[in-house]
Scaffold this motif. Structure first.
Motif, short mmCIF file in Angstrom:
data_model
loop_
_atom_site.label_atom_id
_atom_site.label_comp_id
_atom_site.label_asym_id
_atom_site.label_seq_id
_atom_site.Cartn_x
_atom_site.Cartn_y
_atom_site.Cartn_z
N VAL A 197 46.77 36.38 36.74
CA VAL A 197 47.07 34.90 37.11
C VAL A 197 47.22 34.62 38.62
N ARG A 198 46.70 35.57 39.54
CA ARG A 198 46.80 35.21 40.95
C ARG A 198 45.31 35.66 41.45
N TYR A 199 44.58 34.81 42.30
CA TYR A 199 43.35 35.44 42.95
C TYR A 199 43.78 35.48 44.43
N TYR A 200 43.41 36.67 44.99
CA TYR A 200 43.84 36.81 46.55
C TYR A 200 42.75 36.93 47.36
N ALA A 201 41.58 37.76 47.08
CA ALA A 201 40.51 37.83 48.28
C ALA A 201 39.26 38.47 47.32
N HIS A 202 37.92 38.27 47.90
CA HIS A 202 36.96 39.15 47.25
C HIS A 202 36.27 39.54 48.56
N GLY A 203 35.12 40.41 48.17
CA GLY A 203 34.52 41.21 48.99
C GLY A 203 33.18 40.47 49.43
N ARG A 204 32.29 41.14 50.02
CA ARG A 204 30.76 40.27 50.37
C ARG A 204 30.02 40.10 49.07
N PRO A 205 29.29 39.37 49.06
CA PRO A 205 28.61 38.77 47.64
C PRO A 205 27.26 39.66 47.77
N LEU A 206 26.87 39.51 46.39
CA LEU A 206 25.30 40.04 46.20
C LEU A 206 24.17 39.30 47.16
N ALA A 207 24.52 37.92 47.32
CA ALA A 207 23.35 37.03 47.92
C ALA A 207 23.25 37.40 49.46
N ARG A 208 21.91 37.50 50.03
CA ARG A 208 21.77 37.74 51.32
C ARG A 208 21.27 36.38 52.20
N THR A 209 21.13 35.29 51.50
CA THR A 209 20.57 34.20 51.88
C THR A 209 21.46 32.93 51.74
N SER A 210 21.28 32.03 52.50
CA SER A 210 22.21 30.60 52.29
C SER A 210 21.63 29.62 51.60
N ARG A 211 20.76 29.79 51.04
CA ARG A 211 19.73 28.49 50.27
C ARG A 211 20.57 27.97 49.14
N LEU A 212 21.05 28.77 48.33
CA LEU A 212 22.00 28.16 47.30
C LEU A 212 23.10 27.43 47.99
N LEU A 213 23.79 28.02 49.06
CA LEU A 213 24.76 27.22 49.72
C LEU A 213 24.45 26.03 50.25
N GLU A 214 23.39 26.00 50.77
CA GLU A 214 22.65 24.85 51.64
C GLU A 214 22.41 23.79 50.56
N ALA A 215 22.00 24.13 49.27
CA ALA A 215 21.65 23.31 48.14
C ALA A 215 22.99 22.63 47.84
N GLN A 216 24.02 23.44 47.61
CA GLN A 216 25.39 22.91 47.19
C GLN A 216 26.02 21.96 48.16
N VAL A 217 26.06 22.40 49.46
CA VAL A 217 26.30 21.26 50.47
C VAL A 217 25.75 20.07 50.47
N VAL A 218 24.27 20.05 50.36
CA VAL A 218 23.46 18.79 50.23
C VAL A 218 23.84 18.04 49.12
N ALA A 219 24.13 18.56 48.00
CA ALA A 219 24.35 17.86 46.90
C ALA A 219 25.92 17.37 46.73
N VAL A 220 26.90 18.08 47.35
CA VAL A 220 28.10 17.46 47.32
C VAL A 220 28.75 16.67 48.57
N THR A 221 27.75 16.52 49.36
CA THR A 221 28.07 15.50 50.71
C THR A 221 27.21 14.25 50.53
N ASN A 222 26.60 13.96 49.40
CA ASN A 222 25.78 12.77 49.26
C ASN A 222 26.50 12.19 47.84
N GLN A 223 26.99 11.10 47.85
CA GLN A 223 27.71 10.55 46.72
C GLN A 223 26.91 10.24 45.68
N SER A 224 25.66 9.72 45.69
CA SER A 224 24.73 9.50 44.40
C SER A 224 24.48 11.02 43.86
N SER A 225 24.05 12.08 44.56
CA SER A 225 23.78 13.47 44.04
C SER A 225 25.18 14.09 43.62
#
Length: 314
Positions: free
Chosen positions: A89-117
């Motif tokens: 019932v608690r989440y404390y921390a996590h280690g390094r992810p499998l991904a080695r690129t930021s492209r999905l993160l960039e897509a997430q940022v673009v989508a979440v920072t635009n009101q229409s998207s």
């Protein structure tokens, strides 16, 4: 040059895809170490070996001791390691992810920072949760209203199906045992769901904090994605476990959720839905595991590790 001692880490292309891995391995009151390319888990019942590259997420509960070598292997194998609390019932921390690129993160940022998207993604999430509902032209206020009505109805339907009395949701994060068995079961089930979804999100390199429906919390996107499967998996499992009767609510729910998530192919669906929501569904998973460093340019991406000076070399 003297070779580096120990087993060399696997290359990203040699690792199992996140969609092909075991959803999660929950451990508590055990010692975790390494034997070759497997982690070893020792408790009072003995020792087992688990190939590290076959696990998407390792959840380390209370009483767990993990060695430096085991963490090295899990990191090299792309297994997300999550430290959690009693009864998950608690989440404390996590280690390094499998991904080695930021492209999905960039897509997430673009989508979440635009009101229409952002509104488009939120509507899509509600449409995925409640098939048959028209969401294309609804505002967030209208979506929340419809969600509330559907959720209340689904709770009543599960109560009638399993013959369990349903009063109201009563979650007490400061005292798990203070709630009745059904609410404890619901809390345990959703915690398992949050853990697995969180593992997928960080494994793909996205931000757990940048949500589309939820906001302002470091796990906002976790709550968004988990809501896609909560009424399908967590709620029925909780009602069913309580209906059967149990003296170990959290343990029985956790095992039932493990089986339910495996049967529902949750890990693969979560990956597919995340790509779909962020508009990256047409790209191959290898694009997001490539260990490539690029340079930003206003017109395109440029390869890193190259001298772009116009001056002649010395």
């Amino acid at each position: 040059m003297k070779p580096i001692p120990g087993t060399p880490p696997a290359k990203v292309g040699e690792l199992s895809r996140v969609t092909d891995r075991i959803t999660f391995l929950y451990l508590e009151r055990a010692v975790v170490h390494r034997d070759g390319n497997a982690i070893t888990v020792r408790d009072e019942r003995g020792v087992i070996h688990v190939p590290a590259a076959t696990i998407a997420s390792v959840m380390l509960g209370p009483g767990t001791t993990v060695s430096h070598q085991a963490m090295m292997l899990l990191a090299d194998s792309g297994a997300s390691t999550v430290w959690i609390g009693e009864q998950a019932v608690r989440y404390y921390a996590h280690g390094r992810p499998l991904a080695r690129t930021s492209r999905l993160l960039e897509a997430q940022v673009v989508a979440v920072t635009n009101q229409s998207s952002r509104l488009r993604v939120a509507r899509e999430m509600y449409a995925m949760r409640f098939p048959g509902e028209e969401t294309v032209h609804l505002t967030m206020q209208q979506l929340r209203g419809r969600e509330g009505a559907r959720v209340r109805r689904l709770y009543r339907e599960n109560a009638a199906e399993f013959g369990v009395e349903w009063k109201a949701r009563d979650y007490r994060p400061d005292d798990f045992s203070a709630s009745d068995d059904l609410n404890q079961a619901l809390s345990a089930a959703t915690s398992c769901l949050y853990g697995v979804v969180h593992a997928v999100i960080v494994a793909l390199g996205c931000s757990p904090a940048l949500g589309f429906v939820h906001t302002g919390h470091d796990r906002s996107f976790v709550f968004d994605m988990a809501d896609l499967y909560k009424m399908e998996l967590a709620v029925p499992v909780a009602f069913e476990v309580v209906a059967k009767g149990t003296e170990d609510v959290a343990g029985d729910v956790r095992r039932a959720m493990r089986d339910a998530m495996h049967s529902a192919r949750l890990m693969g669906r979560c990956v597919e839905n995340l790509h779909r929501l962020l508009g990256t569904g047409g790209e191959q998973e290898t694009d997001f595991t490539a260990d490539v460093i690029e340079l930003w340019d206003s017109r395109s991406r440029l390869a890193g590790g190259i001298n772009y000076s116009d001056e002649p070399p010395w």
